[in-house]
Design an enzyme around this catalytic site. Structure first.
Site, PDB file in Angstrom:
ATOM      1  N   LYS A  67       0.807  -1.227   0.000  1.00 34.00           N
ATOM      2  CA  LYS A  67       0.000   0.000   0.000  1.00 34.00           C
ATOM      3  C   LYS A  67       0.844   1.283   0.000  1.00 34.00           C
ATOM      4  CE  LYS A  67      -4.212  -1.773   2.194  1.00 34.00           C
ATOM      5  NZ  LYS A  67      -5.209  -1.515   3.242  1.00 34.00           N
ATOM      6  N   ASP A 103     -10.429   2.727   2.250  1.00 30.29           N
ATOM      7  CA  ASP A 103     -10.587   2.098   3.571  1.00 30.29           C
ATOM      8  C   ASP A 103     -11.405   2.985   4.521  1.00 30.29           C
ATOM      9  OD1 ASP A 103      -9.240  -0.275   3.019  1.00 30.29           O
ATOM     10  OD2 ASP A 103      -7.287   0.567   3.542  1.00 30.29           O
TER      11      ASP A 103
END
Ligand code: ATR
Length: 277
Positions: A67, A103
């Site tokens: 990420k 997220d």
């Protein structure tokens, strides 16, 4: 038109539930598309990013450990990715590689489903100061929560996040937890404590007020020790599975052109998968 292709990449990636989620939606909406899991070692990740277009991908998801590399490796980023410092969703737009982060959206949408009005509940206590914590804090700020209290075993990491997110976000060591919970309306666990094979309670919800909502981003097991203790105390709890399901929505819409729904049917399918462990 050619089949629409997307992926999830991580290292390892075999246990990712994303192919099941996206596969369910592709079938449900009758879309001519595919979504595959691709294991990419860290050393190969930047080359992988560079090859997406020529391999016919519209984009994909990125998970651990890529990420941060994705954050650094994309040409453009959305606001959430910049705020969080990590990218979990990639898409190509006119040949330009974009990175976003969904997220925080997933976190907020899950609470919207199961604890409507949650953002007005009062101060929030966030346990943990890692990558997941950044996404949660971003979402809390976006929704207008004005008193966000980060509690972390390592105070310096909590302090880094409070500096990063600025006004209204404070940092505390674990010894302050009891006091911080007393007037809190929301308790969020973002640590791996309570995850399958990592037993332990990240905080004791006994001292929370009656109106408090408790949520955990861990979803294996669905009922973590923290959620079990909160339920026993009579508090409203929200498990972490909805965050996983909702974070997948914006990516699917970008690659496949239709905003998918998070339904009880989808949830049941993933719950069955978790329970089969
Ligand atoms: P993630 O990206 O999933 O958030 P991370 O960046 O490794 O993962 O962060 C893990 C978080 O869980 C940290 O807040 C970590 O605390 P430290 O910063 O003190 O390491 C917390 N954590 C992990 N194991 C823990 C434990 N046994 N007790 C308390 N906190 C723990």
């Amino acid at each position: 038109m050619a089949e629409k292709k997307a992926f999830v990449t991580g290292h390892p990636i075999a246990h990712s539930r994303s192919p099941k989620i996206h596969g369910h939606w592709l079938a449900k909406y009758g879309i001519d598309g595919s979504y595959q899991a691709i294991d990419v070692a860290p050393a190969d990740f930047i080359a992988f990013l560079a090859s997406l277009g020529e391999n016919g991908f519209r984009g994909g998801n990125v998970t651990i450990p890529h990420k941060e590399a994705a954050f650094a490796g994309v040409a453009r980023r959305d606001h959430a990715a910049d705020e969080i410092g990590a990218v979990n969703t990639l898409w190509l737009e006119d040949g330009v590689l974009w990175g976003g982060n969904t997220d925080g959206h997933g976190f907020a949408a899950n609470l919207d489903d199961y604890a409507p009005g949650w953002a007005a509940n009062g101060p929030a206590v966030v346990l943990g100061a890692g990558g997941a914590s950044r996404a949660v804090i971003h979402a809390l700020k976006e929704r207008g929560v004005r008193d966000i209290r980060i509690v972390n075993r390592t105070l310096a990491r909590a302090q880094e996040l409070s500096d990063r997110f600025g006004a209204g976000v404070s940092a505390h060591g674990a010894d302050a937890t009891g006091e911080l919970l007393a007037d809190a309306g929301l308790l969020i666990n973002t640590t791996a404590l309570g995850m399958h094979g990592n037993e332990g309670l990240s905080a004791d919800p006994a001292g929370l007020a009656d109106h408090a909502v408790v949520t955990d981003i861990v979803y294996v097991p669905l009922e973590t020790p923290l959620l079990a203790a909160a339920s026993a105390r009579g508090l409203k709890t929200v498990d972490g599975l909805g965050m996983l399901l909702h974070q997948a929505v914006p990516g699917f819409e970008r690659w496949f052109g239709r905003r998918p729904e998070v339904t009880p049917e989808l949830r049941r399918m993933i719950v069955a998968d978790i329970e089969a462990l």
